[in-house]
Each structure stands twice: as structure tokens, then as C-alpha cells.
Design a protein around this motif. Structure first.
Motif, mmCIF file in Angstrom:
data_model
loop_
_atom_site.group_PDB
_atom_site.id
_atom_site.type_symbol
_atom_site.label_atom_id
_atom_site.label_comp_id
_atom_site.label_asym_id
_atom_site.label_seq_id
_atom_site.Cartn_x
_atom_site.Cartn_y
_atom_site.Cartn_z
ATOM 1 N N GLY A 12 0.829 -1.213 0.000
ATOM 2 C CA GLY A 12 0.000 0.000 0.000
ATOM 3 C C GLY A 12 0.852 1.247 0.000
ATOM 4 O O GLY A 12 2.012 1.243 -0.423
ATOM 5 N N LYS A 13 0.296 2.318 0.524
ATOM 6 C CA LYS A 13 0.946 3.626 0.509
ATOM 7 C C LYS A 13 2.312 3.612 1.198
ATOM 8 O O LYS A 13 3.309 4.068 0.636
ATOM 9 C CB LYS A 13 0.031 4.649 1.178
ATOM 10 C CG LYS A 13 0.532 6.064 1.142
ATOM 11 C CD LYS A 13 -0.494 6.999 1.769
ATOM 12 C CE LYS A 13 0.024 8.427 1.796
ATOM 13 N NZ LYS A 13 -0.934 9.331 2.434
ATOM 14 N N VAL A 14 2.387 3.105 2.425
ATOM 15 C CA VAL A 14 3.652 3.064 3.153
ATOM 16 C C VAL A 14 4.596 2.054 2.512
ATOM 17 O O VAL A 14 5.814 2.258 2.492
ATOM 18 C CB VAL A 14 3.414 2.749 4.648
ATOM 19 C CG1 VAL A 14 4.716 2.538 5.387
ATOM 20 C CG2 VAL A 14 2.615 3.865 5.288
ATOM 21 N N GLY A 15 4.049 0.990 1.959
ATOM 22 C CA GLY A 15 4.867 -0.004 1.274
ATOM 23 C C GLY A 15 5.659 0.599 0.128
ATOM 24 O O GLY A 15 6.785 0.163 -0.156
ATOM 25 N N GLN A 16 5.106 1.598 -0.529
ATOM 26 C CA GLN A 16 5.822 2.259 -1.628
ATOM 27 C C GLN A 16 7.113 2.900 -1.129
ATOM 28 O O GLN A 16 8.149 2.823 -1.797
ATOM 29 C CB GLN A 16 4.926 3.305 -2.280
ATOM 30 C CG GLN A 16 3.753 2.700 -3.008
ATOM 31 C CD GLN A 16 2.830 3.737 -3.599
ATOM 32 O OE1 GLN A 16 3.275 4.742 -4.125
ATOM 33 N NE2 GLN A 16 1.534 3.497 -3.502
ATOM 34 N N ILE A 17 7.067 3.506 0.046
ATOM 35 C CA ILE A 17 8.256 4.137 0.622
ATOM 36 C C ILE A 17 9.307 3.079 0.926
ATOM 37 O O ILE A 17 10.485 3.242 0.611
ATOM 38 C CB ILE A 17 7.879 4.942 1.884
ATOM 39 C CG1 ILE A 17 6.934 6.079 1.506
ATOM 40 C CG2 ILE A 17 9.122 5.455 2.604
ATOM 41 C CD1 ILE A 17 6.236 6.727 2.690
ATOM 42 N N HIS A 18 8.878 1.968 1.525
ATOM 43 C CA HIS A 18 9.811 0.890 1.852
ATOM 44 C C HIS A 18 10.395 0.263 0.588
ATOM 45 O O HIS A 18 11.595 -0.041 0.543
ATOM 46 C CB HIS A 18 9.120 -0.169 2.703
ATOM 47 C CG HIS A 18 8.861 0.279 4.098
ATOM 48 N ND1 HIS A 18 9.803 0.186 5.094
ATOM 49 C CD2 HIS A 18 7.765 0.839 4.663
ATOM 50 C CE1 HIS A 18 9.296 0.666 6.216
ATOM 51 N NE2 HIS A 18 8.054 1.070 5.982
ATOM 52 N N ALA A 19 9.569 0.064 -0.421
ATOM 53 C CA ALA A 19 10.050 -0.538 -1.673
ATOM 54 C C ALA A 19 11.115 0.346 -2.316
ATOM 55 O O ALA A 19 12.144 -0.161 -2.780
ATOM 56 C CB ALA A 19 8.878 -0.768 -2.629
ATOM 57 N N GLN A 20 10.884 1.642 -2.351
ATOM 58 C CA GLN A 20 11.883 2.554 -2.920
ATOM 59 C C GLN A 20 13.194 2.454 -2.156
ATOM 60 O O GLN A 20 14.275 2.437 -2.753
ATOM 61 C CB GLN A 20 11.366 3.990 -2.894
ATOM 62 C CG GLN A 20 10.276 4.258 -3.894
ATOM 63 C CD GLN A 20 9.653 5.638 -3.715
ATOM 64 O OE1 GLN A 20 9.997 6.403 -2.825
ATOM 65 N NE2 GLN A 20 8.698 5.952 -4.589
#
Length: 152
Positions: A12-20
Motif C-alpha cells: 500500500g501507501k507506506v509499502g511504496q516508501i519501503h520498496a523505494q
């Protein structure tokens, strides 16, 4: 230097930050993502050139990761963290650690039992007001806190 095999659960939204972050760290070999919505995991997988999963247990078994970042809704943190510890992977969990004390205790127990590290994100710990407050608590200036409220 060996790269650490990493994966993410929760796209989700926070996952995008972690993935980057996982994709951008030279120390990280980002290999897999997992989400209950396989379409969302597939989108992440295409973007980051990793393998998509919709079952965290299967991802852990097949991907041989060393570190799992957990960015699911917090009531789901414990299950993913415990499964990762049981698979021998270290875990970094988005805050809060879990939805309740029993889940926190179970996560800590699993990490101890399987000799893995369990961490929780606290990205504002070095902000000047937080450092001041921690200093006031540590020095005894404000007594022992029993309840805290934060509005941002």
C-alpha cells in the motif's frame, strides 16, 4: 560486501516508501513483495523487478530472504513478523509494532526463540522536539510518563 536479501509485505501507501528504499540501497538485494491483493503485488513486482506473492509463508519459503519489511495494516503485523522469524529472517515493522500487547509479546518471543532481530520504524526519533522530550524524561524533569498523546 554481500548484499542482504530483502522483501516487503504490504504494497500500500507506506509499502511504496519501503520498496523505494529497499530497491535503492546498495546493501539490499530486493527480491520479493507480498500483498493480499495479488494485482497490487504484481504491479510492485513489475516496477521493482522482483517476484510477487500473495502468501507471506510461501514468499518466505521460496525467496530465502534475510530481512522482511512489514508495511501491512497494523493488525496484520504480528502474523507476518512471526512467520519471518520462524523462517530465520530479521524483521523491520512499520509502526506501531502491533495492534495489542499480546501480539507484541508474541513477536518478541518469536524473535528471541529464532535468534532474529525485530525492529520498529521510528523515523522521528532524532527530531529536535523528540530529543528534548526524551532528555526531560531521562533526567526526571517531568516525572515518569504514563500516557502520551501526539498530534501532527
Amino acid at each position: 560486501m554481500d548484499r542482504v536479501r530483502t522483501a516487503l509485505v504490504g504494497c500500500g501507501k507506506v509499502g511504496q516508501i519501503h520498496a523505494q528504499a529497499l530497491a535503492g540501497l546498495t546493501e539490499s538485494e530486493f527480491v520479493a513483495v507480498c500483498d493480499v491483493k495479488i494485482e497490487r503485488a504484481a504491479t510492485f513486482a513489475t516496477r521493482y523487478q522482483v517476484r510477487p506473492y500473495h502468501d507471506v509463508t510461501r514468499m518466505l519459503a521460496e525467496s530465502h530472504i534475510e530481512v522482511l519489511c512489514v508495511a501491512t495494516p497494523h493488525p496484520l503485523h504480528a502474523a507476518a513478523a512471526i512467520a519471518a522469524a520462524e523462517a530465520g529472517a530479521h524483521v523491520l515493522v512499520e509502526k506501531p509494532l502491533a495492534a495489542g500487547l499480546a501480539d507484541c509479546d508474541a513477536m518478541l518471543r518469536a524473535a528471541r526463540l529464532h535468534k532474529t532481530k525485530l525492529g520498529v520504524i521510528s523515523q522521528r526519533r532524532w527530531y529536535e522536539p523528540v530529543v528534548r522530550m526524551k532528555g526531560a524524561i531521562r533526567s526526571g524533569k517531568i516525572g515518569r510518563p504514563v500516557l502520551g498523546t501526539f498530534t501532527m
